[in-house]
Design a protein around this motif. Structure first.
Motif, short mmCIF file in Angstrom:
data_model
loop_
_atom_site.label_atom_id
_atom_site.label_comp_id
_atom_site.label_asym_id
_atom_site.label_seq_id
_atom_site.Cartn_x
_atom_site.Cartn_y
_atom_site.Cartn_z
N TYR A 16 -31.39 -9.99 -17.73
CA TYR A 16 -32.63 -10.72 -18.02
C TYR A 16 -33.42 -10.03 -19.14
O TYR A 16 -33.88 -10.68 -20.08
CB TYR A 16 -33.48 -10.82 -16.74
N ASP A 19 -31.79 -10.58 -22.48
CA ASP A 19 -32.06 -11.92 -23.00
C ASP A 19 -33.48 -12.05 -23.51
O ASP A 19 -33.73 -12.73 -24.51
CB ASP A 19 -31.78 -12.97 -21.94
N CYS A 20 -34.44 -11.39 -22.86
CA CYS A 20 -35.83 -11.41 -23.33
C CYS A 20 -35.96 -10.73 -24.69
O CYS A 20 -36.68 -11.21 -25.57
CB CYS A 20 -36.75 -10.76 -22.30
N TYR A 73 -38.06 -18.57 -22.24
CA TYR A 73 -38.42 -17.33 -21.54
C TYR A 73 -38.92 -17.64 -20.13
O TYR A 73 -38.50 -17.00 -19.16
CB TYR A 73 -39.48 -16.57 -22.34
N LEU A 76 -36.08 -18.70 -17.87
CA LEU A 76 -35.28 -17.55 -17.46
C LEU A 76 -35.99 -16.73 -16.40
O LEU A 76 -35.39 -16.28 -15.42
CB LEU A 76 -34.96 -16.66 -18.66
N LYS A 77 -37.30 -16.54 -16.58
CA LYS A 77 -38.07 -15.74 -15.63
C LYS A 77 -38.10 -16.39 -14.25
O LYS A 77 -37.92 -15.71 -13.24
CB LYS A 77 -39.49 -15.56 -16.15
N LYS A 80 -34.04 -16.64 -12.89
CA LYS A 80 -33.08 -15.60 -13.29
C LYS A 80 -32.01 -15.35 -12.24
O LYS A 80 -30.85 -15.12 -12.59
CB LYS A 80 -33.78 -14.31 -13.69
N ILE A 83 -29.55 -18.26 -12.52
CA ILE A 83 -28.88 -18.29 -13.82
C ILE A 83 -27.87 -17.16 -13.94
O ILE A 83 -26.73 -17.37 -14.37
CB ILE A 83 -29.92 -18.19 -14.96
N TYR A 84 -28.25 -15.95 -13.58
CA TYR A 84 -27.42 -14.79 -13.86
C TYR A 84 -26.46 -14.42 -12.73
O TYR A 84 -25.42 -13.82 -12.99
CB TYR A 84 -28.29 -13.58 -14.19
#
Length: 98
Positions: A16, A19-20, A73, A76-77, A80, A83-84
């Motif tokens: 994460y 990616d940020c 962003y 993703l936050k 996460k 997603i990951y």
């Protein structure tokens, strides 16, 4: 396939954060390119009205792209883990099978 591999919170955080940093890099790169192009275009522009329009277009474009990156962003936050987690599990399975 096989059973799922356990993924730690630290591993998710690591990806994460990477990616940020990548998103921040895209934003910086985009603004550098946009400002460079704007400076070159302003040298060619004839009158102040044209220059003002060019500056407004550049600011609107840059703002829209920045808001888009910020939306990525936030996505993703918020997501996460979802997603990951699967990606990291599959990566571990691939390494295990190799």
């Amino acid at each position: 396939m096989g059973s799922k591999m356990k993924v730690s919170e630290a591993e998710i955080q690591k990806v994460y954060h990477r990616d940020c940093i990548l998103l921040a890099g895209f934003a910086i790169f985009m603004w550098c390119i946009l400002s460079t192009i704007l400076r070159q275009a302003l040298q060619v522009a004839g009158d102040s009205t044209t220059r003002t329009i060019m500056i407004c277009i550049a600011l609107v474009t840059g703002s829209a792209l920045s808001l888009g990156l910020f939306a990525v962003y936030r996505h993703l936050k918020r997501n996460k883990d979802v997603i990951y987690k699967e990606d990291l599990e599959n990566l571990k399975l691939q390494k295990k099978d190799a």
